[in-house]
Design a protein around this motif. Sequence first.
Motif, PDB file in Angstrom:
ATOM      1  N   HIS A 142       0.843  -1.195   0.000  1.00  0.00           N
ATOM      2  CA  HIS A 142       0.000   0.000   0.000  1.00  0.00           C
ATOM      3  C   HIS A 142       0.883   1.252   0.000  1.00  0.00           C
ATOM      4  O   HIS A 142       1.999   1.235   0.508  1.00  0.00           O
ATOM      5  CB  HIS A 142      -0.910  -0.012   1.230  1.00  0.00           C
ATOM      6  CG  HIS A 142      -2.040   0.943   1.117  1.00  0.00           C
ATOM      7  ND1 HIS A 142      -1.983   2.205   1.650  1.00  0.00           N
ATOM      8  CD2 HIS A 142      -3.246   0.839   0.527  1.00  0.00           C
ATOM      9  CE1 HIS A 142      -3.116   2.835   1.411  1.00  0.00           C
ATOM     10  NE2 HIS A 142      -3.903   2.024   0.715  1.00  0.00           N
ATOM     11  N   SER A 143       0.375   2.343  -0.562  1.00  0.00           N
ATOM     12  CA  SER A 143       1.195   3.553  -0.717  1.00  0.00           C
ATOM     13  C   SER A 143       1.597   4.170   0.618  1.00  0.00           C
ATOM     14  O   SER A 143       2.625   4.846   0.695  1.00  0.00           O
ATOM     15  CB  SER A 143       0.457   4.585  -1.564  1.00  0.00           C
ATOM     16  OG  SER A 143      -0.729   4.976  -0.931  1.00  0.00           O
ATOM     17  N   THR A 144       0.823   3.950   1.676  1.00  0.00           N
ATOM     18  CA  THR A 144       1.211   4.486   2.979  1.00  0.00           C
ATOM     19  C   THR A 144       2.324   3.672   3.624  1.00  0.00           C
ATOM     20  O   THR A 144       2.972   4.145   4.548  1.00  0.00           O
ATOM     21  CB  THR A 144       0.002   4.523   3.937  1.00  0.00           C
ATOM     22  OG1 THR A 144      -0.554   3.210   4.042  1.00  0.00           O
ATOM     23  CG2 THR A 144      -1.049   5.480   3.438  1.00  0.00           C
ATOM     24  N   GLN A 145       2.568   2.463   3.147  1.00  0.00           N
ATOM     25  CA  GLN A 145       3.652   1.646   3.676  1.00  0.00           C
ATOM     26  C   GLN A 145       4.970   1.890   2.946  1.00  0.00           C
ATOM     27  O   GLN A 145       6.025   1.542   3.452  1.00  0.00           O
ATOM     28  CB  GLN A 145       3.305   0.162   3.563  1.00  0.00           C
ATOM     29  CG  GLN A 145       2.120  -0.245   4.392  1.00  0.00           C
ATOM     30  CD  GLN A 145       1.709  -1.679   4.113  1.00  0.00           C
ATOM     31  OE1 GLN A 145       1.967  -2.197   3.030  1.00  0.00           O
ATOM     32  NE2 GLN A 145       1.068  -2.296   5.078  1.00  0.00           N
ATOM     33  N   VAL A 146       4.917   2.492   1.776  1.00  0.00           N
ATOM     34  CA  VAL A 146       6.120   2.695   0.975  1.00  0.00           C
ATOM     35  C   VAL A 146       6.981   3.813   1.575  1.00  0.00           C
ATOM     36  O   VAL A 146       8.175   3.650   1.771  1.00  0.00           O
ATOM     37  CB  VAL A 146       5.759   3.022  -0.489  1.00  0.00           C
ATOM     38  CG1 VAL A 146       6.986   3.407  -1.284  1.00  0.00           C
ATOM     39  CG2 VAL A 146       5.073   1.832  -1.127  1.00  0.00           C
ATOM     40  N   LEU A 147       6.370   4.953   1.889  1.00  0.00           N
ATOM     41  CA  LEU A 147       7.102   6.090   2.442  1.00  0.00           C
ATOM     42  C   LEU A 147       7.164   5.955   3.959  1.00  0.00           C
ATOM     43  O   LEU A 147       6.133   5.861   4.627  1.00  0.00           O
ATOM     44  CB  LEU A 147       6.421   7.402   2.076  1.00  0.00           C
ATOM     45  CG  LEU A 147       6.268   7.694   0.593  1.00  0.00           C
ATOM     46  CD1 LEU A 147       5.509   8.989   0.401  1.00  0.00           C
ATOM     47  CD2 LEU A 147       7.595   7.741  -0.092  1.00  0.00           C
TER      48      LEU A 147
END
Length: 96
Positions: free
Chosen positions: A2-7
């Motif tokens: 998920h995009s919140t886990q990438v950053l």
Amino acid sequence: MHSTQVLIRPMVSEKSNDLKEVQNKVVFAVHPGANKFQVKNAVESIFNVKVDKVNIIRRQPLQRKRFGRVSGKIPGYKKAFITLAAGDKIEFFEGV
């Protein structure tokens, strides 16, 4: 992923502040398994900006030495230098 886990977090230092002001680049610590496409999609979806280019570097873990002996390990990490399109900005600590 998920995009919140990438950053993971923004990397705030003198060098990253200079890059942000002069070259319109921001620096993030990213997930060790993330690639350039995932980082680009995460930044565009979270901050609503257009990303021109993503460069990723990986810092190797280092051994911590004290008095010539190895006494531990400094963990490695992965960080991304993200070039934003002209006119786009990401402000972290404005007005503080």
